[in-house]
Design a protein around this motif. Structure first.
Motif, PDB file in Angstrom:
ATOM      1  N   GLU A 321       0.823  -1.211   0.000  1.00  0.00           N
ATOM      2  CA  GLU A 321       0.000   0.000   0.000  1.00  0.00           C
ATOM      3  C   GLU A 321       0.855   1.258   0.000  1.00  0.00           C
ATOM      4  O   GLU A 321       0.577   2.219  -0.728  1.00  0.00           O
ATOM      5  CB  GLU A 321      -0.938  -0.009   1.202  1.00  0.00           C
ATOM      6  CG  GLU A 321      -1.908   1.168   1.224  1.00  0.00           C
ATOM      7  CD  GLU A 321      -2.920   1.065   2.355  1.00  0.00           C
ATOM      8  OE1 GLU A 321      -3.630   2.061   2.583  1.00  0.00           O
ATOM      9  OE2 GLU A 321      -2.996  -0.006   3.004  1.00  0.00           O
ATOM     10  N   SER A 322       1.895   1.280   0.799  1.00  0.00           N
ATOM     11  CA  SER A 322       2.735   2.486   0.882  1.00  0.00           C
ATOM     12  C   SER A 322       3.892   2.463  -0.107  1.00  0.00           C
ATOM     13  O   SER A 322       4.471   3.510  -0.410  1.00  0.00           O
ATOM     14  CB  SER A 322       3.289   2.628   2.303  1.00  0.00           C
ATOM     15  OG  SER A 322       3.995   1.465   2.694  1.00  0.00           O
ATOM     16  N   HIS A 323       4.256   1.292  -0.622  1.00  0.00           N
ATOM     17  CA  HIS A 323       5.358   1.182  -1.588  1.00  0.00           C
ATOM     18  C   HIS A 323       4.893   0.306  -2.749  1.00  0.00           C
ATOM     19  O   HIS A 323       5.270  -0.871  -2.847  1.00  0.00           O
ATOM     20  CB  HIS A 323       6.597   0.581  -0.926  1.00  0.00           C
ATOM     21  CG  HIS A 323       7.108   1.370   0.240  1.00  0.00           C
ATOM     22  ND1 HIS A 323       7.836   2.533   0.092  1.00  0.00           N
ATOM     23  CD2 HIS A 323       6.968   1.176   1.571  1.00  0.00           C
ATOM     24  CE1 HIS A 323       8.150   3.015   1.279  1.00  0.00           C
ATOM     25  NE2 HIS A 323       7.625   2.218   2.199  1.00  0.00           N
ATOM     26  N   PRO A 324       4.060   0.835  -3.630  1.00  0.00           N
ATOM     27  CA  PRO A 324       3.418   0.017  -4.659  1.00  0.00           C
ATOM     28  C   PRO A 324       4.323  -0.411  -5.806  1.00  0.00           C
ATOM     29  O   PRO A 324       3.918  -1.256  -6.613  1.00  0.00           O
ATOM     30  CB  PRO A 324       2.298   0.922  -5.177  1.00  0.00           C
ATOM     31  CG  PRO A 324       2.790   2.310  -4.916  1.00  0.00           C
ATOM     32  CD  PRO A 324       3.586   2.235  -3.653  1.00  0.00           C
ATOM     33  N   THR A 325       5.524   0.147  -5.918  1.00  0.00           N
ATOM     34  CA  THR A 325       6.406  -0.250  -7.017  1.00  0.00           C
ATOM     35  C   THR A 325       7.803  -0.582  -6.502  1.00  0.00           C
ATOM     36  O   THR A 325       8.248  -0.076  -5.471  1.00  0.00           O
ATOM     37  CB  THR A 325       6.525   0.860  -8.086  1.00  0.00           C
ATOM     38  OG1 THR A 325       7.049   2.044  -7.472  1.00  0.00           O
ATOM     39  CG2 THR A 325       5.175   1.151  -8.723  1.00  0.00           C
ATOM     40  N   ALA A 326       8.458  -1.456  -7.257  1.00  0.00           N
ATOM     41  CA  ALA A 326       9.874  -1.759  -7.047  1.00  0.00           C
ATOM     42  C   ALA A 326      10.563  -1.562  -8.390  1.00  0.00           C
ATOM     43  O   ALA A 326       9.946  -1.728  -9.449  1.00  0.00           O
ATOM     44  CB  ALA A 326      10.058  -3.182  -6.550  1.00  0.00           C
ATOM     45  N   THR A 327      11.840  -1.196  -8.373  1.00  0.00           N
ATOM     46  CA  THR A 327      12.546  -0.918  -9.627  1.00  0.00           C
ATOM     47  C   THR A 327      13.936  -1.536  -9.625  1.00  0.00           C
ATOM     48  O   THR A 327      14.581  -1.676  -8.569  1.00  0.00           O
ATOM     49  CB  THR A 327      12.688   0.597  -9.874  1.00  0.00           C
ATOM     50  OG1 THR A 327      13.404   1.188  -8.778  1.00  0.00           O
ATOM     51  CG2 THR A 327      11.336   1.262 -10.035  1.00  0.00           C
ATOM     52  N   PHE A 328      14.345  -1.910 -10.824  1.00  0.00           N
ATOM     53  CA  PHE A 328      15.752  -2.303 -11.042  1.00  0.00           C
ATOM     54  C   PHE A 328      16.275  -1.491 -12.212  1.00  0.00           C
ATOM     55  O   PHE A 328      15.649  -1.440 -13.283  1.00  0.00           O
ATOM     56  CB  PHE A 328      15.886  -3.783 -11.351  1.00  0.00           C
ATOM     57  CG  PHE A 328      17.276  -4.170 -11.785  1.00  0.00           C
ATOM     58  CD1 PHE A 328      18.295  -4.269 -10.861  1.00  0.00           C
ATOM     59  CD2 PHE A 328      17.568  -4.377 -13.134  1.00  0.00           C
ATOM     60  CE1 PHE A 328      19.601  -4.586 -11.255  1.00  0.00           C
ATOM     61  CE2 PHE A 328      18.857  -4.700 -13.545  1.00  0.00           C
ATOM     62  CZ  PHE A 328      19.871  -4.816 -12.596  1.00  0.00           C
ATOM     63  N   THR A 329      17.416  -0.855 -12.022  1.00  0.00           N
ATOM     64  CA  THR A 329      18.060  -0.074 -13.069  1.00  0.00           C
ATOM     65  C   THR A 329      19.507  -0.516 -13.183  1.00  0.00           C
ATOM     66  O   THR A 329      20.206  -0.628 -12.160  1.00  0.00           O
ATOM     67  CB  THR A 329      18.003   1.432 -12.758  1.00  0.00           C
ATOM     68  OG1 THR A 329      16.638   1.837 -12.621  1.00  0.00           O
ATOM     69  CG2 THR A 329      18.650   2.238 -13.873  1.00  0.00           C
ATOM     70  N   GLY A 330      19.954  -0.789 -14.410  1.00  0.00           N
ATOM     71  CA  GLY A 330      21.328  -1.231 -14.573  1.00  0.00           C
ATOM     72  C   GLY A 330      21.861  -1.002 -15.972  1.00  0.00           C
ATOM     73  O   GLY A 330      21.101  -0.847 -16.934  1.00  0.00           O
ATOM     74  N   ASP A 331      23.181  -0.974 -16.080  1.00  0.00           N
ATOM     75  CA  ASP A 331      23.875  -0.893 -17.363  1.00  0.00           C
ATOM     76  C   ASP A 331      24.238  -2.302 -17.813  1.00  0.00           C
ATOM     77  O   ASP A 331      24.645  -3.141 -16.999  1.00  0.00           O
ATOM     78  CB  ASP A 331      25.141  -0.047 -17.245  1.00  0.00           C
ATOM     79  CG  ASP A 331      24.818   1.416 -16.975  1.00  0.00           C
ATOM     80  OD1 ASP A 331      23.816   1.901 -17.536  1.00  0.00           O
ATOM     81  OD2 ASP A 331      25.553   2.040 -16.186  1.00  0.00           O
TER      82      ASP A 331
END
Length: 408
Positions: A321-331
């Motif tokens: 509810e408070s953190h609805p998304t997760a992300t991964f960013t990379g080269d």
């Protein structure tokens, strides 16, 4: 006391099966009721439930399930034994109504002792997560898929048939008490330890009519459950976070994003149904060896994790509810055999460096990438109240497979 049955008495093996089954049933029923009550408390969003309550519910469910499997195996062995045994006749077989009722109850008992634990076993095998069976056979069954619909139907059958079983047991005990205290005959006593004969009446009931009556009772119970909507397709809980579409050099055509974690000795598998990937990739690397970059955005509420989905969404775990998304960013860089995306994974506003290795195959403007990585849930503040890895493993394996086409 004889090992086998005679025309007038039960043998030691039959008595052992009878009383062992009774002991197991009167243990399994209260365990299941208490565990179910705890499960309702856990699933109630308005109730603040401690981890000790969750652990207690899991323990009771595991006991209930394990004893249920034992009941099924004992009942199966009992029936196989009965095939080769002579069944002592009824002492009141000349009382048509009572004899018909007694035989009907016996059919209900034998059938329900197989059907009730088996449907519970199928329900367990079709779902994932929470309270394993303490048997060396594993947590699955042949021909039973991990499927929510199968799980829900099996759960409904288990619930309905358990009350048929309980009713049959009640009638069986009432009949035994009536024979012992009212009629004063040896019907109950000849099932007790020791050798006690009870001469059957000359007239004995036909087994066909009681069997048909038992079938009618089962059909009526299941029909009543169907009328109440207990076999309707389960309502899907819509948990989603609207993700913005991405303009990517490579457009994802299909793919899966799954996780695996050990819970109470069993592997629990879940899947994220909503995620996006912004991919830039060139076959020739730049001067730094970099081929491109990738950003994956995951809708946390879209996770399906079987029977523990609701718990996983809670504040102590993924806090959807408070953190609805997760992300991964990379080269993206290439190695000798595999590629690697070097970047960071962010869950619950906590980021950790992460190297994601994967295989990559490009043919005719279509790319297939597949890989996995293992993270520690504690790095993201997930399940911090669950400190015992035997209850919930620290390591979580993330697996993905993606097919993407090169954009025009």
């Amino acid at each position: 006391m004889a090992i086998t049955n005679t025309a007038a008495s039960y043998g030691a093996i039959t008595k052992l099966f009878h009383w062992l089954t009774a002991l197991l049933i009167f243990t399994a029923f209260p365990l299941g009721l208490i565990a179910s009550d705890l499960a309702h408390q856990i699933s109630d969003a308005s109730t603040d439930v401690s981890q000790s309550t969750v652990d207690r519910a899991a323990l009771l469910f595991s006991l209930h399930k394990t004893i249920g499997v034992t009941i099924f195996l004992v009942a199966l062995a009992r029936i196989l034994w009965a095939f080769g045994q002579r069944k002592p006749g009824l002492l009141n077989g000349d009382n048509t109504l009572e004899a018909w009722a007694a035989e009907t109850v016996h059919w209900l008992l034998y059938g329900s002792l197989l059907a009730v634990p088996l449907t519970g076993w199928v329900h367990h095998a079709a779902t994932t997560g929470f309270a394993p069976i303490w048997w060396p056979f594993g947590q699955t069954l042949p021909f039973v898929p991990r499927n929510q619909m199968v799980s829900e139907v099996a759960a409904a059958l288990h619930y309905i048939l358990q009350w048929v079983l309980l009713g049959a047991i009640t009638l069986h005990i009432a009949g035994a008490m009536k024979h012992h205290f009212v009629d004063g005959d040896a019907t109950l006593r000849r099932m007790l330890p020791g050798r006690l004969d009870g001469m059957p009446s000359d007239r004995q009931p036909n087994h066909v009519l009681p069997f048909l009556t038992a079938l009618a009772i089962w059909a009526a119970a299941l029909g009543g459950g169907a009328m109440l909507g207990w076999f309707a397709p389960p309502e899907q809980t819509l948990r989603s976070t609207r993700l913005q579409a991405v303009e990517s050099d490579w457009k994802v055509q299909s793919g899966t994003l799954t996780i695996e974690v050990m819970q109470m000795g069993s592997t629990v598998t879940g899947q994220f149904n909503e995620w996006t990937a912004d991919i830039t990739y060139a076959e020739s690397p730049d001067s730094n060896g970099r081929h491109g970059d990738v950003t994956v955005t995951i809708a946390v509420p879209s996770l399906e994790l079987g029977s523990v989905t609701d718990q996983a969404m809670g504040a102590d775990f993924l806090a959807a509810e408070s953190h609805p998304t997760a992300t991964f960013t990379g080269d993206i860089f290439s190695g000798e055999k595999k590629h690697v995306a070097r970047g960071s994974l962010t869950i619950k506003d906590r980021s950790i460096p992460l190297d994601l290795t994967f295989t990559l195959d490009i043919k005719d403007q279509m790319a297939t990438a597949e890989g996995s990585v293992t993270v520690d849930r504690r790095d993201f503040g997930i399940g911090m109240d669950t400190k015992d890895p035997s209850t919930l493993g620290f390591s979580v394996t993330v697996n993905f497979k993606v097919k993407a086409s090169r954009a025009d």
